[in-house]
Design a protein around this motif. Sequence first.
Motif, PDB file in Angstrom:
ATOM      1  N   THR A  36     -57.365 -25.917  10.868  1.00  8.84           N
ATOM      2  CA  THR A  36     -57.132 -25.288  12.178  1.00  8.84           C
ATOM      3  C   THR A  36     -55.883 -25.857  12.828  1.00  8.84           C
ATOM      4  N   HIS A  37     -55.765 -27.165  12.783  1.00  2.45           N
ATOM      5  CA  HIS A  37     -54.598 -27.828  13.345  1.00  2.45           C
ATOM      6  C   HIS A  37     -53.345 -27.440  12.570  1.00  2.45           C
ATOM      7  N   ALA A  38     -53.479 -27.341  11.252  1.00  5.27           N
ATOM      8  CA  ALA A  38     -52.340 -26.964  10.405  1.00  5.27           C
ATOM      9  C   ALA A  38     -51.847 -25.560  10.733  1.00  5.27           C
ATOM     10  N   ARG A  39     -52.764 -24.647  11.030  1.00  6.30           N
ATOM     11  CA  ARG A  39     -52.369 -23.272  11.376  1.00  6.30           C
ATOM     12  C   ARG A  39     -51.542 -23.246  12.660  1.00  6.30           C
ATOM     13  N   LEU A  40     -51.957 -24.050  13.652  1.00  6.08           N
ATOM     14  CA  LEU A  40     -51.210 -24.116  14.905  1.00  6.08           C
ATOM     15  C   LEU A  40     -49.800 -24.650  14.671  1.00  6.08           C
ATOM     16  N   ILE A  41     -49.704 -25.741  13.922  1.00  5.07           N
ATOM     17  CA  ILE A  41     -48.395 -26.343  13.667  1.00  5.07           C
ATOM     18  C   ILE A  41     -47.509 -25.382  12.881  1.00  5.07           C
ATOM     19  N   THR A  42     -48.077 -24.725  11.886  1.00  2.81           N
ATOM     20  CA  THR A  42     -47.319 -23.764  11.079  1.00  2.81           C
ATOM     21  C   THR A  42     -46.788 -22.630  11.948  1.00  2.81           C
ATOM     22  N   GLN A  43     -47.625 -22.151  12.869  1.00  2.80           N
ATOM     23  CA  GLN A  43     -47.207 -21.070  13.765  1.00  2.80           C
ATOM     24  C   GLN A  43     -46.018 -21.497  14.622  1.00  2.80           C
ATOM     25  N   VAL A  44     -46.093 -22.711  15.189  1.00  4.86           N
ATOM     26  CA  VAL A  44     -44.996 -23.207  16.028  1.00  4.86           C
ATOM     27  C   VAL A  44     -43.730 -23.410  15.205  1.00  4.86           C
ATOM     28  N   LEU A  45     -43.883 -23.968  14.020  1.00  2.00           N
ATOM     29  CA  LEU A  45     -42.728 -24.182  13.141  1.00  2.00           C
ATOM     30  C   LEU A  45     -42.067 -22.865  12.762  1.00  2.00           C
ATOM     31  N   ALA A  46     -42.881 -21.857  12.479  1.00  2.00           N
ATOM     32  CA  ALA A  46     -42.347 -20.546  12.089  1.00  2.00           C
ATOM     33  C   ALA A  46     -41.587 -19.886  13.236  1.00  2.00           C
ATOM     34  N   GLU A  47     -42.046 -20.120  14.462  1.00  4.50           N
ATOM     35  CA  GLU A  47     -41.345 -19.575  15.625  1.00  4.50           C
ATOM     36  C   GLU A  47     -40.039 -20.320  15.875  1.00  4.50           C
ATOM     37  N   TYR A  48     -40.075 -21.625  15.676  1.00  3.44           N
ATOM     38  CA  TYR A  48     -38.905 -22.465  15.958  1.00  3.44           C
ATOM     39  C   TYR A  48     -37.860 -22.358  14.848  1.00  3.44           C
ATOM     40  N   TYR A  49     -38.337 -22.308  13.591  1.00  4.98           N
ATOM     41  CA  TYR A  49     -37.441 -22.200  12.430  1.00  4.98           C
ATOM     42  C   TYR A  49     -37.833 -20.977  11.603  1.00  4.98           C
ATOM     43  N   PRO A  50     -37.359 -19.796  11.994  1.00 10.18           N
ATOM     44  CA  PRO A  50     -37.796 -18.558  11.331  1.00 10.18           C
ATOM     45  C   PRO A  50     -37.506 -18.494   9.834  1.00 10.18           C
ATOM     46  N   LEU A  51     -36.478 -19.188   9.366  1.00  8.17           N
ATOM     47  CA  LEU A  51     -36.097 -19.109   7.964  1.00  8.17           C
ATOM     48  C   LEU A  51     -36.590 -20.288   7.126  1.00  8.17           C
ATOM     49  N   ALA A  52     -37.288 -21.212   7.740  1.00  5.46           N
ATOM     50  CA  ALA A  52     -37.685 -22.432   7.043  1.00  5.46           C
ATOM     51  C   ALA A  52     -38.757 -22.183   5.991  1.00  5.46           C
ATOM     52  N   ILE A  53     -38.726 -23.001   4.946  1.00  6.15           N
ATOM     53  CA  ILE A  53     -39.795 -23.045   3.948  1.00  6.15           C
ATOM     54  C   ILE A  53     -40.750 -24.162   4.363  1.00  6.15           C
ATOM     55  N   ILE A  54     -42.004 -23.809   4.620  1.00  2.00           N
ATOM     56  CA  ILE A  54     -42.989 -24.784   5.079  1.00  2.00           C
ATOM     57  C   ILE A  54     -43.965 -25.071   3.941  1.00  2.00           C
ATOM     58  N   GLU A  55     -43.986 -26.306   3.491  1.00  2.00           N
ATOM     59  CA  GLU A  55     -44.881 -26.724   2.407  1.00  2.00           C
ATOM     60  C   GLU A  55     -46.071 -27.453   3.017  1.00  2.00           C
ATOM     61  N   TYR A  56     -47.272 -26.895   2.841  1.00  2.00           N
ATOM     62  CA  TYR A  56     -48.476 -27.451   3.458  1.00  2.00           C
ATOM     63  C   TYR A  56     -49.321 -28.174   2.400  1.00  2.00           C
ATOM     64  N   LEU A  57     -49.562 -29.468   2.612  1.00  2.00           N
ATOM     65  CA  LEU A  57     -50.351 -30.285   1.704  1.00  2.00           C
ATOM     66  C   LEU A  57     -51.409 -31.057   2.481  1.00  2.00           C
ATOM     67  N   LYS A  58     -52.453 -31.526   1.758  1.00  2.00           N
ATOM     68  CA  LYS A  58     -53.589 -32.157   2.444  1.00  2.00           C
ATOM     69  C   LYS A  58     -53.866 -33.592   2.014  1.00  2.00           C
ATOM     70  N   THR A  59     -53.314 -34.040   0.893  1.00  2.00           N
ATOM     71  CA  THR A  59     -53.656 -35.361   0.376  1.00  2.00           C
ATOM     72  C   THR A  59     -52.410 -36.152  -0.021  1.00  2.00           C
TER      73      THR A  59
END
Length: 274
Positions: A36-59
């Motif tokens: 849930t927290h990751a979704r919020l951060i991803t949303q903000v990052l996507a708005e701030y950096y529209p062209l960025a590649i966001i790699e999401y990891l958990k461990t």
Amino acid sequence: MQRKFYFAKTENLRLKAEILLPKLPMTILLVEKDETHARLITQVLAEYYPLAIIEYLKTNQAVKMWLTTAGLPDLALCEVELPDGLIFEVFQEFSSTFPVIFMSSYDKYWSQSMVFSAIDYLRKPIEKDEINRVLDKYESLKTHFLKQYSLKNGSDNTKNIFQKDRVIAKKGTNYYVIFTNQIAFIYTESRIVFLIDRTGERYTVERSLSELEIELPNREFFRVNRKFIVHINAILSFKPSFKGKIALELLHLAKAEVSISQENATQFKKWIEE
């Protein structure tokens, strides 16, 4: 003035196109165990950096594997406590030469995080405004050091990097050279960066606003907020607005007001009178 390139016609033109095409997009590493927290951060990052590649990891294990194969990110946002240990285990093994924003529910890891290229430490739960604040901080630091590098290394090559007189833009499948004096404004919407020229034509640009802010001539262009960079000749009028803000009326956006925050209002007034 604009120039049109058809990339498939000749070998020379293809080589020219490769030189003109923009560099690879920004890569952001997000390490967070809570989805849930990751979704919020991803949303903000996507708005701030529209062209960025966001790699999401958990461990930690996944981060180590990714760093081994993919290389270093431009920026990382890392939860400290992960299912397989503290994130610091990764940074003890891999040199932390990239900026990191650490996140935790506790204050006790703050001092440890400062050893590993930390630019900030966020207490969870984290709100959207906090994420934007720390991204503003990252951009301010990046812009500062890039400009300082430009001033200290004032060679012709350095000047070409930071003060460009043209932008490569795309319309359909074709790329165009748009000279900066023909740009009205550049803005981001739905994760896409658009360029509007003085005639009202719209193009897309495969760069972030933060990159363009550094490269465009600063006497002609101003980053008015997170979504807009405007050319001084495109400003039809401006007026005081709510809570110390300034509202702009722009060429080709006569019915819409673009706001400058209270924090940037003083800088804007100084810039426009230069």
